[in-house]
Design a protein around this motif. Structure first.
Motif: not given
Length: 402
Positions: A136-139, A162-164, A307-312, A340-347
């Protein structure tokens, strides 16, 4: 008491009073009815209803839905193969290049008065949808990296994705998800009628130029009118994606429920991609900064859909620069499926020592010792440049879609 809801909010036990602008045969339901069977719910999905009125005195409301009154799960017919972020980015680069070329040809054909190759539109939307299903994130994240001189064409591609994603996140039926993608791809087609000198002007538009630019929604709807591939929903997004929820948008100053569900979705997707993209006259906002600012624009968007968009896309979308409680600074490289608060982060940097540190991906959902995001950061504040190459794995400082 009547209440208007989206199809994604419909539950068994609700009393349906009236359908809004759908293709359903209203005579079948003219007296209203209590929705009690999954078969009736399936029929409503099949009729491509988008919005409807319920009577909350004669049936349940959203706030009183029981656990067992969930909507019927209608499977998306797209591919379900899972890919890693890196794997899908490699596919997405090629797809972005092909999509940009296709949109460029489409605009050229429209300027010459030629008919759009509708089969190509359907194929593009399907391939973008398949990419989002694999990861879901790549494109979506990659399409944001467009160069300023690619904006006109890549913006359409990005808004399609984004619409999809938003339609899928709102649990709309498969046909409506496909329609949302087509609407996103075609929403700015009216810009084919705008002089190229205005589209690509490096500075701020004068009043006359801005007024010309504001004509693109009506021009786009006119171009697509009468083409059987493009539904009324697609034409409506072309025409009304610049309307605002408080009535201050254009071209018709619609407000609230006067704006269709798809047009409200389109407004959010259009603005997010615009503000996170480099333009000839304006530098891009970071993705997390864009979410933060858009959330503060009261009256601009439908809040539930936002709010639904932010979840996406995430509170901290892929590419956001963040500081962790440990003092490390990094770039969000992948979202967590459920949090939403625990993504992977490249430090890669320490705010404490102000020095670079070895690259390391921190999964905030499983970090030991625990760590968390405490702030958004501005790359310019730290002197960072081209940080997107960290999460994408692509070379910095160039267009990847040529």
């Amino acid at each position: 008491m009547l209440k208007q809801i989206a199809i994604s909010e419909l539950r068994l036990g609700m009393y349906i009073h009236e359908f809004c602008g759908s293709g359903i045969h209203h005579s079948l339901w003219k007296n209203g009815f209590l929705l009690q069977s999954e078969q009736d719910l399936q029929r409503i999905y099949d009729a491509e209803v988008i919005e409807l009125w319920i009577n909350i005195r004669r049936g349940i409301d959203m706030d009183t839905c029981a656990v067992n009154t969930q909507p019927v799960s209608i499977p998306d017919s797209q591919a379900t193969t899972v890919a890693t972020m890196a794997e899908e980015i490699s596919h997405a680069v090629t797809l972005c290049m092909q999509s940009k070329a296709a949109i460029k040809r489409m605009f050229a054909d429209l300027r010459m008065g030629r008919v759009i190759e509708t089969g190509q539109v359907t194929e593009l939307v399907t391939r973008i949808s398949e990419s989002l299903q694999r990861h879901p994130d790549a494109f979506i994240s990659l399409a944001r990296l467009k160069a300023s001189d690619e904006y006109t064409y890549m913006h359409s591609v990005a808004v399609c994705a984004l619409m999809i994603a938003l339609a899928r996140g709102m649990k709309l039926p498969p046909q409506l998800i496909q329609d949302a993608g087509v609407a996103g791809l075609m929403h700015d087609v009216g810009k084919a009628a705008i002089p190229v000198a205005i589209l690509n002007k490096p500075g701020k538009l004068c009043d006359d130029e801005f007024e010309t630019m504001r004509g693109h929604p009506e021009a786009g709807a006119h171009m697509l009118h009468g083409n059987p591939l493009f539904s009324a929903r697609v034409l409506d997004v072309c025409l009304h994606h610049h309307e605002k929820f408080d009535g201050s948008g254009y071209p018709h100053k619609l407000s609230g429920s006067q704006i269709t569900l798809f047009a409200r979705m389109g407004a959010i997707c259009d603005v997010y991609d615009a503000v996170t993209s480099d333009r000839p006259y304006k530098s891009a906002w970071g993705p997390a900064e864009a979410i933060h600012r858009m959330a503060a624009w009261k009256g601009h968007f439908d809040e539930k859909i936002f709010q639904a968009f932010v979840k996406c896309v995430g509170i901290y979308p892929v590419g956001a620069l963040v500081r962790l409680e440990s003092g490390r600074i990094g770039v969000v490289c992948e979202q967590h499926e459920k949090s939403l608060l625990t993504p992977k982060v490249m430090v890669f940097y320490s705010a404490i020592t102000e020095q670079t540190i070895p690259l390391c991906v921190v999964n905030l959902a499983m970090a030991l010792p625990p760590d968390r995001i405490i702030s958004r950061e501005c790359p310019a504040r730290w002197g960072f440049r081209d940080i997107d190459h960290l999460w994408s794995g692509l070379s910095a400082g160039k267009s990847h879609f040529d």
